[in-house]
Design a protein around this motif. Sequence first.
Motif, mmCIF file in Angstrom:
data_model
loop_
_atom_site.group_PDB
_atom_site.id
_atom_site.type_symbol
_atom_site.label_atom_id
_atom_site.label_comp_id
_atom_site.label_asym_id
_atom_site.label_seq_id
_atom_site.Cartn_x
_atom_site.Cartn_y
_atom_site.Cartn_z
ATOM 1 N N GLN B 133 0.903 -0.788 0.045
ATOM 2 C CA GLN B 133 0.189 -0.031 -0.058
ATOM 3 C C GLN B 133 0.791 1.129 0.421
ATOM 4 O O GLN B 133 0.714 2.007 -0.717
ATOM 5 C CB GLN B 133 -0.738 -0.128 1.271
ATOM 6 C CG GLN B 133 -1.913 -1.299 1.071
ATOM 7 C CD GLN B 133 -3.214 -0.477 0.704
ATOM 8 O OE1 GLN B 133 -3.639 0.487 1.328
ATOM 9 N NE2 GLN B 133 -4.442 -1.658 0.817
ATOM 10 N N PRO B 134 2.027 1.413 0.716
ATOM 11 C CA PRO B 134 2.775 2.365 0.782
ATOM 12 C C PRO B 134 3.647 3.032 -0.461
ATOM 13 O O PRO B 134 3.624 3.945 -0.791
ATOM 14 C CB PRO B 134 3.304 2.196 1.996
ATOM 15 C CG PRO B 134 3.425 1.432 2.711
ATOM 16 C CD PRO B 134 1.921 0.324 2.101
ATOM 17 N N ALA B 135 4.045 1.842 -1.143
ATOM 18 C CA ALA B 135 4.216 2.067 -2.674
ATOM 19 C C ALA B 135 3.757 2.659 -3.305
ATOM 20 O O ALA B 135 3.667 3.351 -3.682
ATOM 21 C CB ALA B 135 5.057 0.809 -2.776
ATOM 22 N N PHE B 136 3.008 1.838 -3.372
ATOM 23 C CA PHE B 136 1.268 2.421 -4.532
ATOM 24 C C PHE B 136 1.598 3.972 -4.068
ATOM 25 O O PHE B 136 0.854 4.038 -5.160
ATOM 26 C CB PHE B 136 0.184 1.096 -4.042
ATOM 27 C CG PHE B 136 -0.585 1.803 -5.071
ATOM 28 C CD1 PHE B 136 -0.860 1.017 -6.215
ATOM 29 C CD2 PHE B 136 -1.865 2.601 -5.056
ATOM 30 C CE1 PHE B 136 -1.785 0.622 -7.117
ATOM 31 C CE2 PHE B 136 -2.621 3.260 -5.965
ATOM 32 C CZ PHE B 136 -3.025 2.002 -6.922
ATOM 33 N N ARG B 137 0.938 3.531 -2.771
ATOM 34 C CA ARG B 137 0.407 5.577 -2.896
ATOM 35 C C ARG B 137 1.977 6.968 -2.945
ATOM 36 O O ARG B 137 1.545 7.429 -4.102
ATOM 37 C CB ARG B 137 0.205 5.665 -1.186
ATOM 38 C CG ARG B 137 -1.255 7.033 -1.207
ATOM 39 C CD ARG B 137 -1.041 7.004 0.787
ATOM 40 N NE ARG B 137 -1.904 5.681 1.103
ATOM 41 C CZ ARG B 137 -1.330 4.871 1.831
ATOM 42 N NH1 ARG B 137 -0.595 5.529 2.260
ATOM 43 N NH2 ARG B 137 -1.852 4.184 2.454
ATOM 44 N N THR B 286 -7.955 7.191 -5.851
ATOM 45 C CA THR B 286 -6.845 6.177 -5.795
ATOM 46 C C THR B 286 -6.656 5.033 -4.808
ATOM 47 O O THR B 286 -5.507 6.186 -4.462
ATOM 48 C CB THR B 286 -6.122 6.081 -6.947
ATOM 49 O OG1 THR B 286 -7.075 7.162 -8.023
ATOM 50 C CG2 THR B 286 -5.731 5.233 -7.838
ATOM 51 N N ARG B 287 -6.764 4.852 -4.276
ATOM 52 C CA ARG B 287 -6.304 4.129 -2.974
ATOM 53 C C ARG B 287 -6.548 1.966 -3.170
ATOM 54 O O ARG B 287 -7.262 1.986 -3.281
ATOM 55 C CB ARG B 287 -6.653 4.711 -1.763
ATOM 56 C CG ARG B 287 -8.015 4.550 -1.431
ATOM 57 C CD ARG B 287 -8.635 5.737 -0.235
ATOM 58 N NE ARG B 287 -7.940 6.728 -0.202
ATOM 59 C CZ ARG B 287 -6.590 7.763 0.681
ATOM 60 N NH1 ARG B 287 -6.629 6.895 1.143
ATOM 61 N NH2 ARG B 287 -6.702 8.976 0.376
ATOM 62 N N PRO B 288 -5.727 1.741 -3.272
ATOM 63 C CA PRO B 288 -6.059 0.024 -3.183
ATOM 64 C C PRO B 288 -6.490 0.163 -1.817
ATOM 65 O O PRO B 288 -6.484 -0.091 -1.001
ATOM 66 C CB PRO B 288 -4.264 -0.803 -2.578
ATOM 67 C CG PRO B 288 -3.718 0.702 -2.748
ATOM 68 C CD PRO B 288 -4.350 1.574 -2.545
ATOM 69 N N GLY B 289 -7.666 -1.203 -2.109
ATOM 70 C CA GLY B 289 -8.350 -1.097 -1.401
ATOM 71 C C GLY B 289 -8.425 -3.131 -1.381
ATOM 72 O O GLY B 289 -7.594 -3.686 -1.601
#
Lengths: 754, 754
Positions: B133-137, B286-289
């Motif tokens: 999650q943090p990498a994606f964000r 846009t945030r991974p769920g």
Amino acid sequence: MPDSSLSGGEMALVAVILVISLAALVFAGYLVRAVTAADQGTEKMREIARAIQEGAAAYLRRQFRTLAVFAVIVFVVLLILPVADGGWGTRIGRALFFLVGGTFSALVGFIGMTLATRGNVRMAAAARGGGYQPAFRIAYRTGGVCGMITVGLGLFGAALALLLFDETAPVVLEGFGFGGALLAMFMRVGGGIFTKAADVGADLVGKVEAGIPEDDPRNAATIADNVGDNVGDCAGMAADLFESYAVTLVAALILGQVFFGSVGMVFPLVVAAVGVIASVVGILATRPGARDTTGLAPINRGFFVSAVVSLLLVAVASFTLLPGVGDVEDLPVSPQVLGFVAVLIGVVLAAAIQQLTGYFTETSRKPVKDVGRSSLTGPATVILSGISLGLESAVYAALLIGGAVYGAFLIGGGAALYAVALAGCGLLTTAGVIVSMDTFGPVSDNAQGIAEMSGDIDEAGAQVLTDLDAVGNTTKAITKGIAIATAVLAATALFGSYNAQVLVALEEAGTSLGDAFSLVNPNNVVGAVLGAAVVFLFSGLAISAVSRAAGRVVFEVREQFRRHPGIMTFTERPDYGAVVDICTKDSLRELATPGLLAVLAPVAVGFGLGIGPLAAYLVGAIAAGTLMAVFLANSGGAWDNAKKMVEDGAYGGKGSEAHAATVIGDTVGDPFKDTAGPAINPLIKVMNLVALLIAPAVVGLSVGEDADTGLRLGIALAAVAIVVVAVVVSKRRSVVVGEMATSPDDAPLTASAP
Amino acid sequence: MPDSSLSGGEMALVAVILVISLAALVFAGYLVRAVTAADQGTEKMREIARAIQEGAAAYLRRQFRTLAVFAVIVFVVLLILPVADGGWGTRIGRALFFLVGGTFSALVGFIGMTLATRGNVRMAAAARGGGYQPAFRIAYRTGGVCGMITVGLGLFGAALALLLFDETAPVVLEGFGFGGALLAMFMRVGGGIFTKAADVGADLVGKVEAGIPEDDPRNAATIADNVGDNVGDCAGMAADLFESYAVTLVAALILGQVFFGSVGMVFPLVVAAVGVIASVVGILATRPGARDTTGLAPINRGFFVSAVVSLLLVAVASFTLLPGVGDVEDLPVSPQVLGFVAVLIGVVLAAAIQQLTGYFTETSRKPVKDVGRSSLTGPATVILSGISLGLESAVYAALLIGGAVYGAFLIGGGAALYAVALAGCGLLTTAGVIVSMDTFGPVSDNAQGIAEMSGDIDEAGAQVLTDLDAVGNTTKAITKGIAIATAVLAATALFGSYNAQVLVALEEAGTSLGDAFSLVNPNNVVGAVLGAAVVFLFSGLAISAVSRAAGRVVFEVREQFRRHPGIMTFTERPDYGAVVDICTKDSLRELATPGLLAVLAPVAVGFGLGIGPLAAYLVGAIAAGTLMAVFLANSGGAWDNAKKMVEDGAYGGKGSEAHAATVIGDTVGDPFKDTAGPAINPLIKVMNLVALLIAPAVVGLSVGEDADTGLRLGIALAAVAIVVVAVVVSKRRSVVVGEMATSPDDAPLTASAP
């Protein structure tokens, strides 16, 4: 429109032209006898040649049977389609001449190919013991037959139509041109798929997997490969150039009538008749001399002799036949000067394209050397350098062709389109010689194959055949360049005829064009995008058809190696016929989709979006088609010769990494230069002719009292639906090579080797 | 033309829009802080990141210095060029706004890239221990900065021009658009050459010759490769989308003024302001769920949220701002409906292109699987299947884009071109999200590179980065499809503006258009062929520039391996800076030729052949450009993912023959998808803008009292001469890879190995 009924004198002149066209056929017969009289070589050679003859004839027979059905459908449609300015007599004449054009196109391909499959073995036999001159002569004269039949039949059809139909001849000839173009397109696509499926398949499984040389008799695909050279390069190209010849004459007649009346129709025929004479002289002048360092020298000499003879005779014809003063508005020069200079532009264009293509595809010039050199860094750089070479060379060819059209526009003034058509005629005055040059390629390619497979050749003979094969590669590349130039000129002129048809139809419907043809209408921009799109789709379909068919060839050859281990040790004979059969079936099946696309896309655009977008569609197709055709031809030609360069010893020679890299380039180039690229020529003409034929119907359903939007859109939707179904069906067939290979009992040979 | 002075209310509205544009920049600042606050990882990671930052910044600084000279020349030329309908104030405003547009374009690229080179290392650090999650964000928010600056600055420039210049704003904004487009084109070409020279060079010498993996620290080209991702994919793409944004607004304003007066100018700005709001919502959404199976799901969700928000707000804006009844002739719907539906068409087109590109380039779909499978029969079939896939997919994209234009044409009626421009605005309401998606690609690519090179990453972290890199590959491919769609819509609209300019200029000269724009004039057919030709030449030049520059990289890396044998055993550190330096110098040198071609070819056609052929030239360029751009992008994308597919274990996985075949495909695809293909977008807009800017001068020199054929042809010849010299000079530079390798002390590594 000026009075366009032929005078008595003009009728007599056309009758003379008809006789000249028959004389061309007689000369072809003389060449046939000269070729067939030669020795047929050893028993083994004859046996191989027979296999090739049978395969090629079987393919063409089946192809013609398939196409006959299609021809009947088109015949009926042509009877239904209204004619802008004429009655039932013209309609029936047009439909009948459609059949004549198609038959002639088929005949040119069939006779040319039949003779090529006789000439090849005789050339191989003549080469034994280092017989350079006799081998050369047989190859070139075999081509000469093809060339003379092309010009003879083309001129005969046009002259006959003019004698029979007088002032309605142009409309009747639309049918003639369409028949020729349609058959040629199918022969180009079908033959192109056949030849490259066999070639690529043979290379993949032979050179790459099994590690055996090209034309090795153990490879079950070799006969198919040689058959392919004939049905693709020979029959396809001959039909294509016949069709260019016919279509260019048609466009010139239509426009000549519009601008100058009857003399405007007769003059293009005179130019073509002059071309027949020039071709005979050129063919006879082509004989290797003592001082020629390469085989290309006498061929080029023949071409230039023929060009000079043409120009001299055309100059005489222009100044005797054409009026000194025209009544066309805005004519910057006299009709006499216009006629001569337009033809001159065409002749010069042919010579210029020849030089340009030579520069980009000959082994001795910088571009191919650069591609060859890039083989040191592997296949990726070979591909990239070939592609950028192709893209750039396309631009220079486009500049030359564009320059010729623009030149014709400048001298043509108000009759610019007629000048463009005459430039096309000029380009084709040397058609006889050009076809001879082209056919030289597959004949010498085949001769080498037969010599190699039979083993009945000495070293000196093998060297002769290798040298002449390289010459054939170059002549093939050059004639491709000229073919696309004729296609563009013919298409531009046809496009002008489309305009003339639309105007007549609109006038009959009691309305006018308005700004329907304006470049800036967004719907016209869409039309142009669609025209370019069809060129891309057609190319993509042709290339993927080759991949699919080649996959099946690989599968079959692998299968034969596996089931009959004796093949590898020369104790069993591979089943050549099975591969020929696969290629035949597949290429006939695969040609349907691109063929339907070519015929139906303009129908969909015309009936769906209207006459403006259809015009823009044609422009988009001409623009993108010109560039795409040259790009594909020259990239392919350069890769082929880069491979030859390495095989001749550069960068490690045969067997080196560099060689492997150039073989990959050559394999990629095969469907580029011999399937997709050359098929674009007839494609753009077929689309222009379809547009020309449907123009009155589109106008009729759009405006005036017969307007019927439902029917109009219905036709468009039906056309779209058929194309979509065809594309989907061809996708379903995509059992690609790799897929079959994933089944455990069909791994690639290298993988299964211990 | 309707009264087009802004009312007081409209002025206030534009002021509000100006504030919204500033708010976008503030939101970008907020995202910057969120990104930079994150942990920068280990010392080794920071060190690598610093090298990338320095290389990227050094490149851009040098590029801007070079381009500044060019900008000054164009500035002066713009002051000299006449304006169709305005005085010196407008002229000076246009020239100044040219500088503003150029600066903004550069700024967007510079800031976006600077942040990307900060975000990459933080993403790598965040991924450690499996921090999905943090990498994606971090990756997505880094992209968000770029996106918000793009829309913020674009909107700011347009709103400012409208506030300052009122009804002459459209002409002033031509300068703004031209500045943006010109800078973007140079950044696309230069960055594209840089990134692919480094990438191809690194692959050729690393993977192919030395047999070391990608991103291996022993390869001297790795830092350059990572720098390239930033200057090409990130700075180039951001500048390109900024420019699309600006140019689309410009075209909409020009045409809006023509058809609907002041409200026609304000409405596109409102649509753009709505886009800013929608982009903020989309980026935040846009945030991974927990339920997302792939990284693509949240990104797509963000896009669709943003699209829906846009549509709702645009519906409100249309029905409040636009009149219910227009006084444009032939308007089939009310202006309110026209405004909303046109924007809707654009939004739908963006979604459709996204699906289509995904279908043709995603690893899980049939097309890429087919390409992957063809790797079993070697590189040749990989290349052929990729090329036919690209050619076909281009057609479907062209059908979608053509359908959108045609849809706009149908609802637009007499104001069709305005509807096309509004569809372009609709396509770009999601621009903020699209840029974020795109930048996601190079950031995650770089993060993986940094992690790999530093070695400071655990297995879970490496997996996160691999997964997100694959997502980035797909988003990059998708945004390329959308970018070309915006380019075509913008170009079609600009083309309409060209028409408007020509008509005004002709009226001033006291004459009318006649049939100068008719599709059937042969000189216009020539113009169309030339337009398509420039697209082919530009692509060929870009591809060969990459080959040349990559050759020099290979040479340098080989040299380092040879002189410093310790590099291979990790005891010596390669000189990364030397390769960065080569890429910088070469790409700046190589961009001159295609750049000059783009600017000067329309000048040559316009002044040399006239306004008709110039219009046809633009149509030819739009048609061929659309197809070529999609073809190059999708072939390249499919090869890239076919390689990934094999690397993930298909057909033998890494190290197999199949893998080698797909690596070759990927290398061929690199300059296709990242150099030539994307540069075609700004190319067609630059050419349209040049045509727009020179239209009054061409008309002035052709007709009326200032007509001067000598000067007109002189300008054309000068333009041709400069292009020819540039092409010849770039040919002279063609020290191709192989040539250097033929000198005895620089054989390829594999050849020199014992």
